[in-house]
Design a protein around this motif. Structure first.
Motif, PDB file in Angstrom:
ATOM      1  N   PRO A 115      -1.750   9.556   5.651  1.00 14.48           N
ATOM      2  CA  PRO A 115      -2.582   8.449   6.148  1.00 14.48           C
ATOM      3  C   PRO A 115      -3.725   8.897   7.056  1.00 14.48           C
ATOM      4  N   TYR A 116      -3.578  10.000   7.772  1.00 14.51           N
ATOM      5  CA  TYR A 116      -4.668  10.495   8.620  1.00 14.51           C
ATOM      6  C   TYR A 116      -5.844  10.973   7.764  1.00 14.51           C
ATOM      7  N   ILE A 117      -5.532  11.570   6.625  1.00 14.97           N
ATOM      8  CA  ILE A 117      -6.585  11.996   5.700  1.00 14.97           C
ATOM      9  C   ILE A 117      -7.262  10.778   5.096  1.00 14.97           C
ATOM     10  N   ALA A 118      -6.458   9.792   4.720  1.00 16.98           N
ATOM     11  CA  ALA A 118      -7.010   8.560   4.153  1.00 16.98           C
ATOM     12  C   ALA A 118      -7.911   7.841   5.148  1.00 16.98           C
ATOM     13  N   MET A 141       0.843  -1.195   0.000  1.00 19.67           N
ATOM     14  CA  MET A 141       0.000   0.000   0.000  1.00 19.67           C
ATOM     15  C   MET A 141       0.879   1.247   0.000  1.00 19.67           C
ATOM     16  N   TYR A 142       0.561   2.171  -0.850  1.00 21.05           N
ATOM     17  CA  TYR A 142       1.306   3.405  -0.916  1.00 21.05           C
ATOM     18  C   TYR A 142       0.355   4.544  -1.270  1.00 21.05           C
ATOM     19  N   TYR A 143       0.802   5.775  -1.025  1.00 22.00           N
ATOM     20  CA  TYR A 143      -0.005   6.972  -1.253  1.00 22.00           C
ATOM     21  C   TYR A 143       0.728   7.944  -2.172  1.00 22.00           C
ATOM     22  N   THR A 144      -0.045   8.870  -2.727  1.00 15.83           N
ATOM     23  CA  THR A 144       0.508  10.000  -3.456  1.00 15.83           C
ATOM     24  C   THR A 144      -0.024  11.282  -2.833  1.00 15.83           C
ATOM     25  N   ASP A 145       0.894  12.163  -2.455  1.00 16.05           N
ATOM     26  CA  ASP A 145       0.516  13.505  -1.997  1.00 16.05           C
ATOM     27  C   ASP A 145       0.581  14.404  -3.227  1.00 16.05           C
ATOM     28  N   THR A 146      -0.578  14.829  -3.730  1.00 16.33           N
ATOM     29  CA  THR A 146      -0.617  15.556  -4.995  1.00 16.33           C
ATOM     30  C   THR A 146      -0.348  17.046  -4.864  1.00 16.33           C
ATOM     31  N   HIS A 147      -0.085  17.515  -3.641  1.00 15.12           N
ATOM     32  CA  HIS A 147       0.170  18.957  -3.495  1.00 15.12           C
ATOM     33  C   HIS A 147       0.827  19.216  -2.145  1.00 15.12           C
ATOM     34  N   ALA A 148       2.119  19.520  -2.164  1.00 13.85           N
ATOM     35  CA  ALA A 148       2.844  19.819  -0.922  1.00 13.85           C
ATOM     36  C   ALA A 148       4.035  20.707  -1.243  1.00 13.85           C
ATOM     37  N   HIS A 149       4.200  21.763  -0.466  1.00 11.35           N
ATOM     38  CA  HIS A 149       5.310  22.697  -0.676  1.00 11.35           C
ATOM     39  C   HIS A 149       6.525  22.211   0.118  1.00 11.35           C
ATOM     40  N   ILE A 150       6.978  21.031  -0.251  1.00 13.24           N
ATOM     41  CA  ILE A 150       8.095  20.416   0.480  1.00 13.24           C
ATOM     42  C   ILE A 150       9.409  20.833  -0.177  1.00 13.24           C
ATOM     43  N   TYR A 151       9.877  22.033   0.164  1.00 11.51           N
ATOM     44  CA  TYR A 151      11.216  22.438  -0.222  1.00 11.51           C
ATOM     45  C   TYR A 151      11.784  23.305   0.888  1.00 11.51           C
ATOM     46  N   ARG A 152      13.033  23.668   0.757  1.00  9.81           N
ATOM     47  CA  ARG A 152      13.772  24.185   1.906  1.00  9.81           C
ATOM     48  C   ARG A 152      13.259  25.520   2.432  1.00  9.81           C
ATOM     49  N   ARG A 176      10.403  10.775   6.314  1.00 10.23           N
ATOM     50  CA  ARG A 176       9.245  10.357   7.108  1.00 10.23           C
ATOM     51  C   ARG A 176       8.056  10.056   6.204  1.00 10.23           C
ATOM     52  N   ALA A 177       7.895  10.830   5.160  1.00 17.15           N
ATOM     53  CA  ALA A 177       6.804  10.569   4.220  1.00 17.15           C
ATOM     54  C   ALA A 177       6.977   9.208   3.557  1.00 17.15           C
ATOM     55  N   ILE A 178       8.177   8.921   3.109  1.00 15.08           N
ATOM     56  CA  ILE A 178       8.438   7.637   2.456  1.00 15.08           C
ATOM     57  C   ILE A 178       8.196   6.489   3.439  1.00 15.08           C
ATOM     58  N   GLN A 179       8.609   6.669   4.682  1.00 17.82           N
ATOM     59  CA  GLN A 179       8.378   5.646   5.706  1.00 17.82           C
ATOM     60  C   GLN A 179       6.889   5.437   5.964  1.00 17.82           C
ATOM     61  N   ALA A 180       6.086   6.476   5.724  1.00 19.11           N
ATOM     62  CA  ALA A 180       4.631   6.386   5.896  1.00 19.11           C
ATOM     63  C   ALA A 180       3.934   5.910   4.613  1.00 19.11           C
ATOM     64  N   ASN A 181       4.736   5.422   3.674  1.00 20.97           N
ATOM     65  CA  ASN A 181       4.240   4.904   2.391  1.00 20.97           C
ATOM     66  C   ASN A 181       3.689   5.993   1.479  1.00 20.97           C
ATOM     67  N   VAL A 182       4.103   7.221   1.711  1.00 26.26           N
ATOM     68  CA  VAL A 182       3.786   8.305   0.777  1.00 26.26           C
ATOM     69  C   VAL A 182       4.986   8.401  -0.168  1.00 26.26           C
ATOM     70  N   PHE A 189     -16.525   6.901   3.679  1.00 26.24           N
ATOM     71  CA  PHE A 189     -17.014   5.999   2.635  1.00 26.24           C
ATOM     72  C   PHE A 189     -17.284   4.589   3.136  1.00 26.24           C
ATOM     73  N   GLY A 190     -17.002   4.347   4.408  1.00 24.00           N
ATOM     74  CA  GLY A 190     -17.247   3.016   4.955  1.00 24.00           C
ATOM     75  C   GLY A 190     -16.419   1.945   4.299  1.00 24.00           C
ATOM     76  N   THR A 191     -15.134   2.248   4.094  1.00 24.55           N
ATOM     77  CA  THR A 191     -14.255   1.296   3.441  1.00 24.55           C
ATOM     78  C   THR A 191     -12.893   1.311   4.120  1.00 24.55           C
ATOM     79  N   THR A 192     -11.974   0.520   3.605  1.00 26.08           N
ATOM     80  CA  THR A 192     -10.668   0.371   4.232  1.00 26.08           C
ATOM     81  C   THR A 192      -9.707   1.469   3.781  1.00 26.08           C
ATOM     82  N   VAL A 193      -8.701   1.696   4.598  1.00 27.19           N
ATOM     83  CA  VAL A 193      -7.649   2.625   4.218  1.00 27.19           C
ATOM     84  C   VAL A 193      -6.944   2.128   2.965  1.00 27.19           C
ATOM     85  N   GLU A 194      -6.810   0.824   2.842  1.00 31.99           N
ATOM     86  CA  GLU A 194      -6.171   0.251   1.654  1.00 31.99           C
ATOM     87  C   GLU A 194      -6.927   0.638   0.386  1.00 31.99           C
TER      88      GLU A 194
END
Length: 265
Positions: free
Chosen positions: A225-228, A1-12, A25-31, A235-240
């Motif tokens: 993952p908290y958003i997921a 299971m992995y995620y995509t963050d489609t919008h993040a200002h992750i720069y210095r 940390r994002a990669i460790q969280a499967n993002v 939606f009454g479904t799994t995080v997966e």
């Protein structure tokens, strides 16, 4: 299971002391994939450095944010950004759009800037990350000129109502859903359920709008993952299932033809 963050200002600029740790940390969280939008040309050096540091995980967009449209300088800004349209490190156009919450006096210039950047997207067949705040009718007016171009669009940090959501999905657009959906009594919960999971992608808008239980603190992609989890409850479904569907949606918009194993560490 992995995620995509489609919008993040992750720069210095926003993570001057712990940029690498935040991405790790994002990669460790499967993002495994994070899309970085541009705000002004001043962001470009930081964005290219971020891409160089994590080439398989960070992906760049090119655009001028509507609140950075200045009457005297926006044409020069667009010229600087246009230089990067042929650069393969930039996979789309964003963060572009209209914002009448912060500035109503530059509406004409914002619309002209948006029109030009949507023309780039149409000409180069690039997806768009669209910022709209208190300006849906005005945004639709600009989009009318691109009805035949089949633009791939994510309505970033979707803040409209049911009618705006219906309009977006009817036109094949996706809704970017972030931390706001986790806030207590958020109206967005009803809207996303009405829109349907098949029309959603995940995002953080880091460092802004952290989800519960981190609301008010600095956001980062590891919190996807908290958003997921919240969407799973709605939606009454799994995080997966949430991870799979939203990542497939992101694939359709931003990564068409790119295999998962080619972009994940």
């Amino acid at each position: 299971m992995y995620y995509t963050d489609t919008h993040a200002h992750i720069y210095r600029e926003y993570y001057p002391e712990d940029f690498s740790e935040v991405v790790s940390r994002a990669i460790q969280a499967n993002v495994n994939r994070i899309i970085l939008p541009c705000v002004t040309s001043k962001n470009i050096p930081d964005m290219l450095a971020a891409k160089e540091a994590f080439p398989n995980n960070l992906f760049l967009l090119n655009g001028l944010h509507p609140t950075d449209v200045r009457k005297e300088t926006y044409k020069d800004e667009l010229a600087k950004l246009k230089y990067y349209l042929d650069d393969p490190r930039f996979i789309g156009i964003g963060e572009v759009g209209l914002d009448l919450y912060w500035d109503k006096e530059t509406l004409s210039e914002q619309q002209k800037a948006l029109h030009e950047q949507l023309s780039w997207a149409a000409d180069f067949k690039l997806p768009v990350s669209m910022h709209v705040r208190d300006a849906y009718a005005e945004t639709y007016e600009v989009l009318q000129d691109f009805r035949k171009d089949n633009l791939k669009v994510v309505m970033h940090c979707f803040s409209g109502g049911i009618q705006e959501a219906k309009w977006a999905v009817e036109h094949g657009f996706y809704l970017g859903i972030g931390g706001v959906v986790t806030f207590k009594n958020s109206k967005l919960q009803e809207i996303v359920k009405e829109a349907g999971l098949q029309h959603l992608v995940l995002e953080t808008d880091a460092p802004f709008l952290a989800p519960a239980p981190f609301r008010g603190k600095r956001n980062e992609s590891a919190y996807i993952p908290y958003i997921a989890q919240k969407l799973g409850e709605i939606f009454g479904t799994t995080v997966e299932k949430i991870a799979k569907t939203t990542t497939e949606n992101a694939e359709k918009v931003f990564f068409s033809g790119i295999a998962i194993q080619e972009v994940a560490n």
